[in-house]
Design a protein around this motif. Structure first.
Motif, PDB file in Angstrom:
ATOM      1  N   GLN A  50      26.147  12.441 -27.331  1.00 41.47           N
ATOM      2  CA  GLN A  50      24.919  13.073 -26.651  1.00 41.47           C
ATOM      3  C   GLN A  50      25.492  13.632 -25.475  1.00 41.47           C
ATOM      4  O   GLN A  50      25.272  14.895 -25.028  1.00 41.47           O
ATOM      5  CB  GLN A  50      24.143  11.945 -26.193  1.00 41.47           C
ATOM      6  N   TYR A  51      26.771  13.107 -24.703  1.00 33.45           N
ATOM      7  CA  TYR A  51      27.298  13.500 -23.608  1.00 33.45           C
ATOM      8  C   TYR A  51      28.684  14.082 -23.666  1.00 33.45           C
ATOM      9  O   TYR A  51      29.468  13.752 -24.570  1.00 33.45           O
ATOM     10  CB  TYR A  51      27.214  12.586 -22.454  1.00 33.45           C
ATOM     11  N   ARG A  52      28.913  14.907 -22.688  1.00 26.29           N
ATOM     12  CA  ARG A  52      30.477  15.313 -22.495  1.00 26.29           C
ATOM     13  C   ARG A  52      31.300  14.366 -21.861  1.00 26.29           C
ATOM     14  O   ARG A  52      30.898  13.414 -21.271  1.00 26.29           O
ATOM     15  CB  ARG A  52      30.410  16.906 -21.600  1.00 26.29           C
ATOM     16  N   LEU A  53      32.770  14.568 -22.281  1.00 24.06           N
ATOM     17  CA  LEU A  53      33.641  13.535 -21.796  1.00 24.06           C
ATOM     18  C   LEU A  53      33.464  13.230 -20.422  1.00 24.06           C
ATOM     19  O   LEU A  53      33.459  12.113 -19.821  1.00 24.06           O
ATOM     20  CB  LEU A  53      34.806  13.950 -22.480  1.00 24.06           C
ATOM     21  N   PRO A  54      33.465  14.592 -19.429  1.00 20.70           N
ATOM     22  CA  PRO A  54      33.465  14.111 -17.953  1.00 20.70           C
ATOM     23  C   PRO A  54      32.417  13.122 -17.625  1.00 20.70           C
ATOM     24  O   PRO A  54      32.389  12.437 -16.581  1.00 20.70           O
ATOM     25  CB  PRO A  54      33.636  15.437 -17.400  1.00 20.70           C
TER      26      PRO A  54
END
Length: 247
Positions: A50-54
């Motif tokens: 769901q989320y980006r790595l940062p």
């Protein structure tokens, strides 16, 4: 240190384990490594999708905040802003340049640098508000990672229970294994629902509250810096800043 978080975790998990003990159950019956791997691994995998790595990495860095939250005591900051105000009023804004090295907070250092550079009050406010909004949005996204985990884990727990029941069905020829197998299967549901309501969702709410406190503190800092740039009386500045936290 936020002792209430520690106490809350002890009370929550202690109550569950004590209830299990009082009902005559064994601790080992709810400690299943396989169920743990399915629920936690599946939940973390879904969150990563769901989320980006940062954002995901930022959420992990914020976990210690539930025990050791960032300092949000306004009084030392108010006193520091008043010292800057007095110095600027007596010796001019350029006299604040010597204080830059001693300021550790990046947000306050940025504002102080703008004061030294002679930036207009409106420009200081606009620049710092953009900085504040971008910081708080990143931190809110990171806090929402745990909220999402709290939404996924109960469903992953049910998935783990179904997988366990499939294994039980494969052993129908051996009735002696059925009871223990079914019990093990439902432990995954316990892990899913328990981790969501005792860990992920409370952690998300705690982090959102801390982010809100930090944002409010930055609003006060902006008001103080703009007031210094406008050359207001330190007494008036103190009264305005104290009103942010008036009881």
């Amino acid at each position: 240190m936020d002792f209430l978080t520690i106490i809350g975790l002890v009370v929550a998990f202690g109550g569950i384990f004590l209830g299990q003990f009082l009902e005559g159950g064994k601790l080992g019956s709810i400690l299943q490594l396989t169920a743990f791997i399915i629920v936690i691994g599946g939940t973390m995998g879904a969150v990563m999708v769901q989320y980006r790595l940062p954002v995901f990495v930022r959420s992990l860095k914020m976990v210690p905040w539930i025990i050791l939250p960032p300092k949000t005591d306004p009084q030392p900051i108010i006193q520091e802003l008043l010292e800057w105000s007095n110095t600027a009023r007596k010796n001019g804004l350029l006299a604040l340049e010597g204080l830059l090295e001693s300021v550790t907070d990046p947000f306050m250092r940025k504002g102080l640098q703008m004061l030294v550079d002679g930036s207009e009050p409106a420009k200081i406010r606009a620049t710092l508000e953009v900085d504040m909004d971008s910081r708080s949005e990143i931190e809110r996204q990171a806090a929402r990672v745990f909220e999402s985990a709290g939404g996924y884990s109960p469903t992953i727990g049910i998935l783990g229970a179904v997988l366990g029941l499939i294994h039980v069905m494969e052993n129908l020829a051996d009735p002696a294994k059925l009871g223990a197998g079914i019990a093990t299967a439902f432990v995954a549901t316990i892990y899913g629902v328990g981790s969501a309501n005792l860990l992920f969702l409370p952690v998300s709410s705690k982090l959102k509250g801390i982010v809100h406190q930090q944002n409010y503190l930055r609003e006060m800092i902006i008001e103080g810096l703009v007031s210094i740039a406008e050359g207001e009386n330190p007494k008036l500045i103190e009264g305005r800043l104290q009103s942010f936290y008036a009881e």
